[in-house]
Design an enzyme around this catalytic site. Structure first.
Site, PDB file in Angstrom:
ATOM      1  N   ASP A  13       0.828  -1.204   0.000  1.00 38.20           N
ATOM      2  CA  ASP A  13       0.000   0.000   0.000  1.00 38.20           C
ATOM      3  C   ASP A  13       0.868   1.262   0.000  1.00 38.20           C
ATOM      4  OD1 ASP A  13      -2.301   1.486   0.025  1.00 38.20           O
ATOM      5  OD2 ASP A  13      -2.697   1.244   2.162  1.00 38.20           O
ATOM      6  N   ASN A  53       1.320   3.422  -2.912  1.00 36.66           N
ATOM      7  CA  ASN A  53       1.846   3.871  -4.216  1.00 36.66           C
ATOM      8  C   ASN A  53       1.303   5.248  -4.598  1.00 36.66           C
ATOM      9  OD1 ASN A  53       2.951   1.342  -4.367  1.00 36.66           O
ATOM     10  ND2 ASN A  53       1.515   0.557  -5.891  1.00 36.66           N
ATOM     11  N   GLU A  77     -12.176  -4.817  -4.905  1.00 41.11           N
ATOM     12  CA  GLU A  77     -12.707  -3.469  -4.680  1.00 41.11           C
ATOM     13  C   GLU A  77     -11.995  -2.422  -5.540  1.00 41.11           C
ATOM     14  OE1 GLU A  77     -11.909  -5.584  -1.996  1.00 41.11           O
ATOM     15  OE2 GLU A  77     -14.034  -6.121  -1.888  1.00 41.11           O
ATOM     16  N   ASN A  78     -10.809  -2.766  -6.042  1.00 39.55           N
ATOM     17  CA  ASN A  78     -10.025  -1.775  -6.805  1.00 39.55           C
ATOM     18  C   ASN A  78     -10.665  -1.370  -8.137  1.00 39.55           C
ATOM     19  OD1 ASN A  78      -6.764  -2.991  -5.670  1.00 39.55           O
ATOM     20  ND2 ASN A  78      -8.005  -1.313  -4.884  1.00 39.55           N
ATOM     21  N   TRP A  79     -11.674  -2.123  -8.605  1.00 39.35           N
ATOM     22  CA  TRP A  79     -12.386  -1.729  -9.825  1.00 39.35           C
ATOM     23  C   TRP A  79     -13.085  -0.394  -9.647  1.00 39.35           C
ATOM     24  CZ3 TRP A  79     -11.124  -4.518 -13.914  1.00 39.35           C
ATOM     25  CH2 TRP A  79     -10.772  -5.870 -13.755  1.00 39.35           C
ATOM     26  N   GLU A 130       0.791 -13.544  12.265  1.00 35.32           N
ATOM     27  CA  GLU A 130       1.221 -12.312  12.928  1.00 35.32           C
ATOM     28  C   GLU A 130       1.027 -11.172  11.931  1.00 35.32           C
ATOM     29  OE1 GLU A 130       2.704 -12.124  16.039  1.00 35.32           O
ATOM     30  OE2 GLU A 130       2.349 -14.261  16.327  1.00 35.32           O
ATOM     31  N   ARG A 181     -11.834   2.298  -8.636  1.00 31.75           N
ATOM     32  CA  ARG A 181     -10.950   3.436  -8.944  1.00 31.75           C
ATOM     33  C   ARG A 181     -11.279   3.992 -10.330  1.00 31.75           C
ATOM     34  NH1 ARG A 181      -5.282   2.459  -5.904  1.00 31.75           N
ATOM     35  NH2 ARG A 181      -6.232   1.781  -3.962  1.00 31.75           N
ATOM     36  N   SER A 209      -7.324  -5.702  -5.844  1.00 32.77           N
ATOM     37  CA  SER A 209      -8.417  -6.304  -5.074  1.00 32.77           C
ATOM     38  C   SER A 209      -9.732  -6.233  -5.849  1.00 32.77           C
ATOM     39  CB  SER A 209      -8.574  -5.582  -3.731  1.00 32.77           C
ATOM     40  OG  SER A 209      -9.238  -4.356  -3.926  1.00 32.77           O
ATOM     41  N   ARG A 216       1.666  -4.980   6.112  1.00 32.91           N
ATOM     42  CA  ARG A 216       1.015  -3.933   5.318  1.00 32.91           C
ATOM     43  C   ARG A 216       1.849  -2.666   5.415  1.00 32.91           C
ATOM     44  NH1 ARG A 216      -5.139  -2.467   4.318  1.00 32.91           N
ATOM     45  NH2 ARG A 216      -4.802  -0.730   2.918  1.00 32.91           N
TER      46      ARG A 216
HETATM   47  C1  FPP Z   1      -2.058   0.243  -3.257  1.00 30.12           C
HETATM   48  O1  FPP Z   1      -1.552   1.549  -3.260  1.00 30.12           O
HETATM   49  C2  FPP Z   1      -1.548  -0.486  -4.368  1.00 30.12           C
HETATM   50  C3  FPP Z   1      -2.294  -1.053  -5.362  1.00 30.12           C
HETATM   51  C4  FPP Z   1      -3.753  -1.015  -5.419  1.00 30.12           C
HETATM   52  C5  FPP Z   1      -1.655  -1.737  -6.477  1.00 30.12           C
HETATM   53  C6  FPP Z   1      -0.502  -2.615  -6.126  1.00 30.12           C
HETATM   54  C7  FPP Z   1       0.300  -2.715  -7.311  1.00 30.12           C
HETATM   55  C8  FPP Z   1       1.645  -2.654  -7.355  1.00 30.12           C
HETATM   56  C9  FPP Z   1       2.556  -2.584  -6.213  1.00 30.12           C
HETATM   57  C10 FPP Z   1       2.270  -2.593  -8.667  1.00 30.12           C
HETATM   58  C11 FPP Z   1       2.623  -3.765  -9.368  1.00 30.12           C
HETATM   59  C12 FPP Z   1       2.442  -5.123  -8.862  1.00 30.12           C
HETATM   60  C13 FPP Z   1       2.820  -6.163  -9.605  1.00 30.12           C
HETATM   61  C14 FPP Z   1       2.618  -7.541  -9.147  1.00 30.12           C
HETATM   62  C15 FPP Z   1       3.456  -5.953 -10.900  1.00 30.12           C
HETATM   63  P1  FPP Z   1      -2.588   2.733  -3.327  1.00 30.12           P
HETATM   64  O2  FPP Z   1      -2.749   3.093  -4.758  1.00 30.12           O
HETATM   65  O3  FPP Z   1      -3.854   2.354  -2.636  1.00 30.12           O
HETATM   66  O4  FPP Z   1      -1.839   3.828  -2.555  1.00 30.12           O
HETATM   67  P2  FPP Z   1      -2.499   4.981  -1.677  1.00 30.12           P
HETATM   68  O5  FPP Z   1      -3.171   4.318  -0.513  1.00 30.12           O
HETATM   69  O6  FPP Z   1      -1.331   5.806  -1.278  1.00 30.12           O
HETATM   70  O7  FPP Z   1      -3.453   5.718  -2.550  1.00 30.12           O
END
Ligand code: FPP
Length: 243
Positions: free
Chosen positions: A20, A22, A67-69, A207, A71, A65, A188
């Protein structure tokens, strides 16, 4: 599954990570969210490569996830493109490094081109045994348990399974993770202390480590440091140890 008190002298065999932060990492740099996802993808390689030395045999990462759809369409399509490119670009290195790659999650909603790349990567690395990397893509624990219950219901309806034989072990065999041991440690990043529908069934005795670092800043050195804190803990899996 029921377990005895574990040997605490070694580190975790199976680590699961909620990657989490990014988006915030990108925002801090005044860049679009996808910039952060690309930086996050680079970290995946470093963390996978660190596993053998850290004696982590199983690594499971939460990439997308159910739920990520929700976005924005541009973030979702950017992530899907990133997953395709990741598989195309990393396949050879993963194979050479002895990594067995598998995916969990519902593939029905994913683009057929992506699914085909996922299938090919699973096939081409299936003899590998150095590290078992599982990528959760369109994964949600409630969705997984619901799909498992549906599959079990079909088995019962068609007379291949008797309802009295359904126990926790039976259900585990219908989950996407049927080939995996339960996680010992769930990490996490980004300072949020939530599980977000990740491996709910499998992490019953895991854990948890919630750390502040944003995923694109999470180095192999920090990974090693988090794991070093694991060795000293006593895990009783609900039992009482004799004093
Ligand atoms: C959460 O950060 C991250 C994601 C929903 C995507 C995870 C994907 C990667 C790490 C990239 C690539 C993975 C692979 C396997 C190639 P967020 O966007 O929710 O961050 P935020 O909470 O700061 O907004």
């Amino acid at each position: 599954m029921a377990k005895d008190a574990s040997d605490t002298s070694r580190g975790p065999n199976h680590v699961a990570i909620i990657m989490d932060g990014n988006g915030r990492w990108a925002q801090q740099r005044g860049r679009p969210r996808l910039f952060g996802h690309h930086a996050g993808a680079k970290r995946v390689r470093e963390i996978v490569e660190a596993c053998p030395d850290l004696r982590v045999k199983y690594l499971t990462i939460f990439a997308f996830s159910t739920e990520n759809w929700k976005r924005t369409q541009s973030e979702v399509s950017g992530l899907m493109k990133l997953f395709r490119r990741y598989i195309e670009r990393e396949a050879l290195a993963l194979f050479k490094d002895g990594v067995r790659v598998r995916f969990i999650g519902d593939r029905v909603r994913l683009d057929p081109k992506l699914v085909s790349l996922m299938d090919t990567l699973e096939q081409s690395t299936k003899q590998n045994d150095k590290v078992h990397l599982t990528i959760a893509l369109n994964y949600g624990a409630r969705d997984e348990v619901t799909r498992a219950a549906q599959l079990m219901a079909i088995e019962i309806e068609e007379g291949r399974l008797f309802h009295k034989d359904v126990d926790a072990e039976t259900l585990s065999k219908f989950l996407d993770t049927r080939f995996l041991p339960d996680p010992d440690l769930v990490i996490r990043t980004s300072g949020e202390a939530r599980i977000s529908n990740f491996l709910l069934w499998q992490s019953a005795y895991a854990e948890y480590e919630f750390i502040d670092t944003l995923w694109p800043d999470f180095t192999a050195a920090e990974f090693a440091q988090v794991l070093s804190g694991f060795g000293g803990r006593e895990r009783r899996f609900g039992a009482v140890t004799a004093s």
